[in-house]
Design a protein around this motif. Structure first.
Motif, mmCIF file in Angstrom:
data_model
loop_
_atom_site.group_PDB
_atom_site.id
_atom_site.type_symbol
_atom_site.label_atom_id
_atom_site.label_comp_id
_atom_site.label_asym_id
_atom_site.label_seq_id
_atom_site.Cartn_x
_atom_site.Cartn_y
_atom_site.Cartn_z
ATOM 1 N N PHE A 145 -0.173 17.632 1.851
ATOM 2 C CA PHE A 145 -0.038 18.271 0.542
ATOM 3 C C PHE A 145 -0.346 19.752 0.657
ATOM 4 O O PHE A 145 -1.279 20.109 1.370
ATOM 5 N N MET A 164 0.820 -1.211 0.000
ATOM 6 C CA MET A 164 0.000 0.000 0.000
ATOM 7 C C MET A 164 0.848 1.253 0.000
ATOM 8 O O MET A 164 0.489 2.265 -0.579
ATOM 9 N N LEU A 215 1.739 1.674 -3.514
ATOM 10 C CA LEU A 215 0.589 1.940 -4.386
ATOM 11 C C LEU A 215 0.264 3.422 -4.452
ATOM 12 O O LEU A 215 -0.007 3.965 -5.522
ATOM 13 N N ASN A 220 5.080 11.175 -14.983
ATOM 14 C CA ASN A 220 4.488 11.579 -13.711
ATOM 15 C C ASN A 220 5.556 11.651 -12.627
ATOM 16 O O ASN A 220 6.400 10.756 -12.527
ATOM 17 N N PHE A 257 2.644 9.964 2.563
ATOM 18 C CA PHE A 257 1.198 9.818 2.742
ATOM 19 C C PHE A 257 0.804 8.356 2.551
ATOM 20 O O PHE A 257 -0.028 7.832 3.298
ATOM 21 N N PHE A 267 -0.329 6.596 -7.869
ATOM 22 C CA PHE A 267 -1.550 7.257 -8.322
ATOM 23 C C PHE A 267 -1.613 8.709 -7.905
ATOM 24 O O PHE A 267 -2.414 9.473 -8.397
ATOM 25 N N ASN A 268 -0.794 9.067 -6.929
ATOM 26 C CA ASN A 268 -0.908 10.376 -6.329
ATOM 27 C C ASN A 268 0.369 11.163 -6.631
ATOM 28 O O ASN A 268 1.459 10.747 -6.255
ATOM 29 N N HIS A 269 0.200 12.273 -7.341
ATOM 30 C CA HIS A 269 1.400 13.007 -7.735
ATOM 31 C C HIS A 269 1.444 14.390 -7.127
ATOM 32 O O HIS A 269 2.132 15.271 -7.624
ATOM 33 N N GLN A 270 0.688 14.585 -6.025
ATOM 34 C CA GLN A 270 0.730 15.890 -5.376
ATOM 35 C C GLN A 270 2.008 16.015 -4.560
ATOM 36 O O GLN A 270 2.688 15.040 -4.300
#
Lengths: 297, 249
Positions: free
Chosen positions: A253, A68, A71, A90, A99, A75-78
């Motif tokens: 973020f 996780m 993972l 990305n 996070f 998906f998260n690029h902040q």
């Protein structure tokens, strides 16, 4: 593994404890709170289930945590601290990795708490608690819980009979297996339905649903429960005050930011730690008391 | 005719409660999530909404003071579904639960369908492990049973194999799969993003497919004998009263 004396407390104490720690664990993303909750859940699950829990935690929870944690950044690029770029262009950021780690810890903590919950809050306690609020449904629940082992036993009887004529779930190819399984299920259904009507009629004959009937309960809310409940309520209030004051907020973020540690936040951390460790503390205290009494004899 | 009155009241009470929940409490919860929790706790908020939607069913059921026979039939069907889930433990996702829930909805009405589904979801997890996914499974199974009951009452769903199989396959794939995938994404990432949702749907495709095929298979094989058994019990003992029986009283 020692005997879990927290399980012997009144169901309300057990249920309040688990609701509080589960909700707090789902809410607080602050690393200190996450750490406290994770460690307490781990210690308590090991205390409840011994070696099995250690094996489970390391074999399943660790890979899950890692998976996780990886993972999330995918998906998260902040976030502002860019570490490197993926082939797709990305960015992978430090914030999203952290996070991911934090939410993975949270997930694993919740799973661990639920495993403790399963061991402590047995179905009879749950039904005792909710029997007055939802009498019909809790009766259904207790009946289903009783029926399932009974049906499993009955399925074995039927399946043994079917095995004699070569129609058991272990015989034949996959399709035949499934078909035989359904046949067994069908035989059991007929038996179960007829049996159920008899049970229902016998319940009515014994006065189910009549007013002024007493309920069976073996739980008493004694002084020990009162003290524990009061302590727990006090700790929950302190943690909640801390939550309102923003002691547990954590911004990930665009950049990571937490509140400075003050004396008050230390108080909140301590309260949360004691709250999460409450069953462990109770167990250790009981163990010491037990040893002390034994040695005096 | 007097038998029919409480049922009517029950429906309107449920509608009222559902309206309050949908128009007031759910938006307030979402706003609470957006403003107070900074829009970060999707999982918690969605969990609350799922629990809210189940409250009206439970309340109406409790207010109706159900009879012993009615309770026990719901318990038996749930227990069969739970035992069925246990009996097929060696084949992952190949479970008869949805099929049994749909058959219940068709035979005993939407409310019983919902209760059997929700109770099965809850109780089977006492055996397979409770977790953050429990309320979602309860809701998914329940709502499929409820929809099956409503569609049957409205005449869109027949007791024929074909009709049940088509509905079962679609319901399992789109309703159960659709909702459970959102849930598992929220459980895993605790954050919403369309990409992650799409990835969850793609990775869950075969699981949902197997589940849907299982439902179709079970409906194809057990629906007719099962419906026959339930109808027989219903006529033999005059169980949960159907509309025409209530009228004749």
């Amino acid at each position: 593994m020692i005997i879990d004396s927290f399980s012997s407390f009144h169901p309300i104490v057990n249920f309040t404890y688990f609701s509080a720690v589960l909700l707090f664990s789902m809410f607080f993303m602050h690393p200190v709170f996450l750490g406290i909750s994770l460690v307490s859940a781990f210690v308590y699950s090991v205390m409840l289930k011994g070696k099995k829990a250690v094996k489970f935690n390391i074999l399943y929870m660790m890979p899950l945590l890692l998976f996780m944690a990886i993972l999330n950044p995918a998906f998260n690029h902040q976030g502002v601290t860019i570490l490197f770029y993926l082939k797709s262009g990305n960015p992978i950021t430090l914030e999203s990795i952290l996070f991911g780690v934090a939410s993975a810890c949270m997930f694993v903590t919740v799973i661990l708490w639920f495993s403790c919950y399963n061991a402590v809050m047995t179905s009879d306690k749950f039904i005792y608690l909710f029997g007055r609020i939802i009498p019909g449904l809790s009766l259904i629940l207790s009946m289903v819980l009783r029926f399932v082992p009974r049906y499993t036993a009955q399925i074995k009887v039927i399946s043994n009979a079917q095995k004699c004529v070569g129609r058991d779930v272990t015989q034949g190819n996959v399709i035949a297996k499934a078909r035989n399984g359904i046949k067994i299920l069908s035989i059991m259904t007929t038996w179960a339905l007829e049996n159920a009507i008899e049970t229902g009629d016998s319940m009515r004959a014994r006065g189910y649903g009549l007013p002024k009937r007493t309920s069976f309960s073996i739980f008493r809310f004694d002084n020990r429960d009162k003290v524990t409940f009061a302590v727990m309520a006090g700790l929950i209030v302190i943690v909640l005050i801390g939550a309102v004051m923003g002691e547990n907020t954590m911004r990930f973020f665009p950049s990571i930011k937490t509140i400075n540690t003050t004396i008050f936040s230390l108080v909140v951390y301590t309260a949360y730690f004691i709250l999460c460790m409450l069953p462990v503390i109770i167990n250790i205290m009981e163990e010491i008391k037990w040893k002390y009494i034994v040695s005096r004899i | 005719m007097s038998e029919k009155q409480p049922a009517k009241n029950g429906i309107s009470k449920r509608t009222l409660l559902a309206t309050i929940l949908i128009l007031f409490i759910i938006p307030v919860t979402i706003l609470f999530g957006v403003f107070v929790l900074n829009d970060r706790k999707y999982y918690f908020i969605s969990l609350l909404i799922i629990i809210y939607t189940m409250i009206p069913f439970v309340m109406v059921f409790e207010n109706r003071k159900p009879k012993a026979r009615e309770l026990i039939v719901i318990a038996v069907l749930s227990a069969i579904a739970v035992a069925g889930r246990g009996a097929f433990f060696m084949l992952p996702q190949f479970k008869p639960v949805v099929a049994i829930v749909i058959i219940t909805g068709v035979c005993f009405g939407a409310e019983s369908g919902f209760l059997v589904g929700a109770v099965t979801g809850f109780v089977s997890n006492f055996f397979f492990g409770q977790g953050p996914w429990t309320p979602w499974q309860m809701f998914c199974f329940g709502i499929i049973g409820f929809i099956a009951g409503i569609l049957y009452k409205k005449g869109f769903l027949k007791k024929t194999k074909l009709s049940l199989c088509v509905f079962g396959g679609l319901a399992t794939f789109f309703i159960y799969g659709g909702i459970i995938n959102i849930a598992s994404m929220l459980i895993f990432t605790s954050q919403f993003s369309w990409k992650a949702l799409l990835a969850t749907y793609i990775s869950g495709f075969w699981f949902d497919m197997v589940h849907a095929i299982a439902t179709v298979f079970f409906l194809y094989t057990i629906s007719q004998p099962m419906i026959e058994k339930l109808e027989r019990i219903k006529i033999k003992y005059g169980l949960i009263e159907t509309e025409d029986e209530a009228v004749s009283l």
